[in-house]
Design a protein around this motif. Sequence first.
Motif, mmCIF file in Angstrom:
data_model
loop_
_atom_site.group_PDB
_atom_site.id
_atom_site.type_symbol
_atom_site.label_atom_id
_atom_site.label_comp_id
_atom_site.label_asym_id
_atom_site.label_seq_id
_atom_site.Cartn_x
_atom_site.Cartn_y
_atom_site.Cartn_z
ATOM 1 N N GLU A 62 -25.187 87.738 11.086
ATOM 2 C CA GLU A 62 -24.730 86.585 10.318
ATOM 3 C C GLU A 62 -23.756 87.013 9.228
ATOM 4 O OE1 GLU A 62 -26.756 83.470 7.105
ATOM 5 O OE2 GLU A 62 -28.024 84.591 8.515
ATOM 6 N N SER A 63 -22.729 86.179 8.997
ATOM 7 C CA SER A 63 -21.827 86.342 7.855
ATOM 8 C C SER A 63 -21.137 87.699 7.834
ATOM 9 C CB SER A 63 -22.585 86.107 6.541
ATOM 10 O OG SER A 63 -23.109 84.799 6.496
ATOM 11 N N GLU A 86 -24.186 83.175 13.243
ATOM 12 C CA GLU A 86 -23.519 82.173 12.405
ATOM 13 C C GLU A 86 -22.551 82.804 11.416
ATOM 14 O OE1 GLU A 86 -25.391 80.312 8.922
ATOM 15 O OE2 GLU A 86 -27.268 81.178 9.636
ATOM 16 N N ASN A 87 -21.586 81.977 10.998
ATOM 17 C CA ASN A 87 -20.647 82.328 9.942
ATOM 18 C C ASN A 87 -19.817 83.565 10.286
ATOM 19 O OD1 ASN A 87 -19.392 81.824 7.491
ATOM 20 N ND2 ASN A 87 -20.838 83.060 6.322
ATOM 21 N N ASN A 88 -19.191 83.495 11.455
ATOM 22 C CA ASN A 88 -18.223 84.503 11.867
ATOM 23 C C ASN A 88 -16.951 83.790 12.319
ATOM 24 O OD1 ASN A 88 -19.414 87.389 11.831
ATOM 25 N ND2 ASN A 88 -21.092 86.184 12.684
ATOM 26 N N GLU A 109 -23.692 78.359 14.151
ATOM 27 C CA GLU A 109 -22.911 77.472 13.287
ATOM 28 C C GLU A 109 -21.813 78.221 12.551
ATOM 29 O OE1 GLU A 109 -25.476 77.148 9.199
ATOM 30 O OE2 GLU A 109 -26.200 75.988 10.909
ATOM 31 N N ASN A 110 -20.811 77.440 12.119
ATOM 32 C CA ASN A 110 -19.694 77.937 11.326
ATOM 33 C C ASN A 110 -18.927 79.048 12.038
ATOM 34 O OD1 ASN A 110 -17.949 77.916 9.155
ATOM 35 N ND2 ASN A 110 -19.202 79.293 7.913
ATOM 36 N N ASN A 111 -18.517 78.751 13.278
ATOM 37 C CA ASN A 111 -17.576 79.581 14.019
ATOM 38 C C ASN A 111 -16.444 78.669 14.483
ATOM 39 O OD1 ASN A 111 -18.575 82.528 14.474
ATOM 40 N ND2 ASN A 111 -20.431 81.293 14.705
ATOM 41 N N ASP A 134 -20.366 72.827 12.285
ATOM 42 C CA ASP A 134 -19.109 73.451 11.872
ATOM 43 C C ASP A 134 -18.439 74.227 13.003
ATOM 44 O OD1 ASP A 134 -18.860 72.684 9.052
ATOM 45 O OD2 ASP A 134 -20.682 73.851 8.781
#
Length: 216
Positions: A62-63, A86-88, A109-111, A134
């Motif tokens: 993550e991240s 997530e978050n990449n 999420e958040n890709n 996201d």
Amino acid sequence: PLLLLIYIETFDIHLNKFTGTIPSEIRGLTSLNDLELSYNDLHGSIPATIGELGNLLYFVIESCKLNGTIPPVLGNLTKLVELDLENNFLAGSIPDLGMLTDLTELDLENNTLSGIVPESLGQLTNLKIVALKDNPNLHYDYPNSVGIETLGLCDNYGLTIYVDCKFSTANNCSNLKYCNRTHCGPRQELCSHTTVEYNSSFTSTVIPPSPSPSKV
């Protein structure tokens, strides 16, 4: 050097300042159960050799700053319980993960993922949490999902959701969340044990259960 660590079961280096890429030699950690690389300055793609870690239960990155696509070989990790990427900056489609029958949590999420979420995810009976928010170009259509209890689809604009009442009542689905970061509309009871939060960024259509056959 990683080949010397074949008996390691947990490799956790999260919340450090490691840089560089994930080496393909990670395939040598054949006893690994838990791989946690989150919150580092890692970049590049996820090596396909991850798919050779057949004992892996938890894969969490993550991240970081990973890019490229999610390698289809992750679908070979049949013991996997949690997959968190997530978050990449991962792009492309979500590969078929239908063989991951022990999977309980999937967080992507958040890709910048796109395309249609594989229908096979909806058939994983142990999968309880799916976080896909996201990813603006991702589309989700699961008329027959069987076990998911929490579904995050925030900020996936242009989305159309089809929810089958059989999915939620039969499996006690209690926390389906459809919202964006600025507004969640009023709660709507679809059927027993199911609450949906929704807004105008997508359409939510309820498919009623089929009527019971009449008795002769």
